[in-house]
Motif scaffolding. Structure first.
Motif, short mmCIF file in Angstrom:
data_model
loop_
_atom_site.label_atom_id
_atom_site.label_comp_id
_atom_site.label_asym_id
_atom_site.label_seq_id
_atom_site.Cartn_x
_atom_site.Cartn_y
_atom_site.Cartn_z
N PHE A 48 0.79 -1.22 0.00
CA PHE A 48 0.00 0.00 0.00
C PHE A 48 0.83 1.28 0.00
N PHE A 49 2.14 1.17 -0.02
CA PHE A 49 3.03 2.31 -0.15
C PHE A 49 3.75 2.15 -1.48
N LEU A 50 3.48 3.05 -2.40
CA LEU A 50 3.98 2.88 -3.75
C LEU A 50 4.62 4.17 -4.26
N TRP A 51 5.77 4.02 -4.87
CA TRP A 51 6.43 5.14 -5.53
C TRP A 51 6.54 4.78 -7.00
N ILE A 52 5.90 5.57 -7.84
CA ILE A 52 5.91 5.34 -9.28
C ILE A 52 6.84 6.36 -9.93
N GLU A 53 7.73 5.87 -10.75
CA GLU A 53 8.57 6.73 -11.57
C GLU A 53 8.18 6.51 -13.01
N THR A 54 8.00 7.58 -13.73
CA THR A 54 7.63 7.49 -15.14
C THR A 54 8.36 8.57 -15.92
N ASP A 55 8.60 8.27 -17.20
CA ASP A 55 9.23 9.31 -18.02
C ASP A 55 8.19 10.18 -18.72
N SER A 56 6.93 10.02 -18.34
CA SER A 56 5.85 10.83 -18.90
C SER A 56 5.41 11.88 -17.87
N THR A 57 5.69 13.14 -18.17
CA THR A 57 5.26 14.20 -17.25
C THR A 57 3.74 14.28 -17.20
N TYR A 58 3.08 13.95 -18.30
CA TYR A 58 1.61 13.96 -18.30
C TYR A 58 1.07 12.89 -17.36
N ALA A 59 1.68 11.71 -17.36
CA ALA A 59 1.25 10.65 -16.45
C ALA A 59 1.45 11.08 -15.00
N VAL A 60 2.55 11.77 -14.71
CA VAL A 60 2.77 12.29 -13.36
C VAL A 60 1.63 13.21 -12.96
N LYS A 61 1.26 14.13 -13.86
CA LYS A 61 0.17 15.07 -13.57
C LYS A 61 -1.17 14.36 -13.37
N LEU A 62 -1.42 13.33 -14.18
CA LEU A 62 -2.67 12.57 -14.03
C LEU A 62 -2.77 11.91 -12.66
N VAL A 63 -1.70 11.29 -12.22
CA VAL A 63 -1.72 10.61 -10.92
C VAL A 63 -1.82 11.63 -9.79
N GLU A 64 -1.02 12.67 -9.86
CA GLU A 64 -1.04 13.68 -8.79
C GLU A 64 -2.39 14.35 -8.65
N SER A 65 -3.04 14.64 -9.76
CA SER A 65 -4.31 15.36 -9.73
C SER A 65 -5.52 14.42 -9.65
N ARG A 68 -9.33 12.37 -14.55
CA ARG A 68 -9.91 11.34 -15.41
C ARG A 68 -9.72 11.69 -16.90
N ASP A 69 -8.85 12.64 -17.16
CA ASP A 69 -8.60 13.11 -18.53
C ASP A 69 -7.61 12.17 -19.23
N VAL A 70 -8.09 10.97 -19.55
CA VAL A 70 -7.29 9.94 -20.21
C VAL A 70 -7.98 9.54 -21.51
N PRO A 71 -7.27 8.91 -22.43
CA PRO A 71 -7.93 8.43 -23.64
C PRO A 71 -9.12 7.53 -23.29
#
Length: 141
Positions: A48-65, A68-71
């Motif tokens: 239940f403690f998760l750190w996600i690293e991604t090279d997509s800044t948009y994916a970072v914004k989606l998770v942080e916010s 539901r603005d996804v395809p």
């Protein structure tokens, strides 16, 4: 579109990795599907403690916010992911592709799909290299 991820913890070390083939799509869609899959795997295993690293800044914004603005084709599974995240403590951060060599190795299109609860030799080397270049973990106990 290839999806890949590896899990490691501060106490146990390497927890496992997965690889799926998501069909044709954009790099962002592969990152989104990897996050969806990673959250489901972590939740099923009660990590239940998760750190996600991604090279997509948009994916970072989606998770942080929690947007539901996804395809459209990802909306149902993304909505489920957002519900799972309510039970989790999560950090998400951007990482340049060069800093995540283990995930790149898992993205090899020749690799078969599946979950490995152990580190194959090439992943062990990549994780060691990744950890030598930065000092944090992706899943915490």
């Amino acid at each position: 579109m290839l999806n890949r991820l590896y899990f490691e913890t501060s106490l146990v070390g390497f927890r496992g990795c997965f690889h799926t083939k998501g069909g044709r799509g954009y790099a962002f869609e592969a990152e989104l599907l990897a996050i969806i899959t990673a959250v489901a795997i972590a939740h099923d295993r009660q990590w239940f403690f998760l750190w996600i690293e991604t090279d997509s800044t948009y994916a970072v914004k989606l998770v942080e916010s929690r947007s539901r603005d996804v395809p459209w084709r990802f909306l149902a599974s993304w909505s489920r992911t957002l519900r799972l995240l309510e039970d989790m403590t999560i950090m998400v951060s951007h990482i340049y592709r060069e800093g995540n060599s283990a995930a790149d190795i898992m993205a090899n299109p020749e690799r078969s799909e599946g979950w490995w609860p152990y580190a194959v030799d090439e992943i062990k080397r990549a994780v060691t290299l990744d950890m030598a270049t930065h000092s944090f973990v992706r899943v915490c106990d």
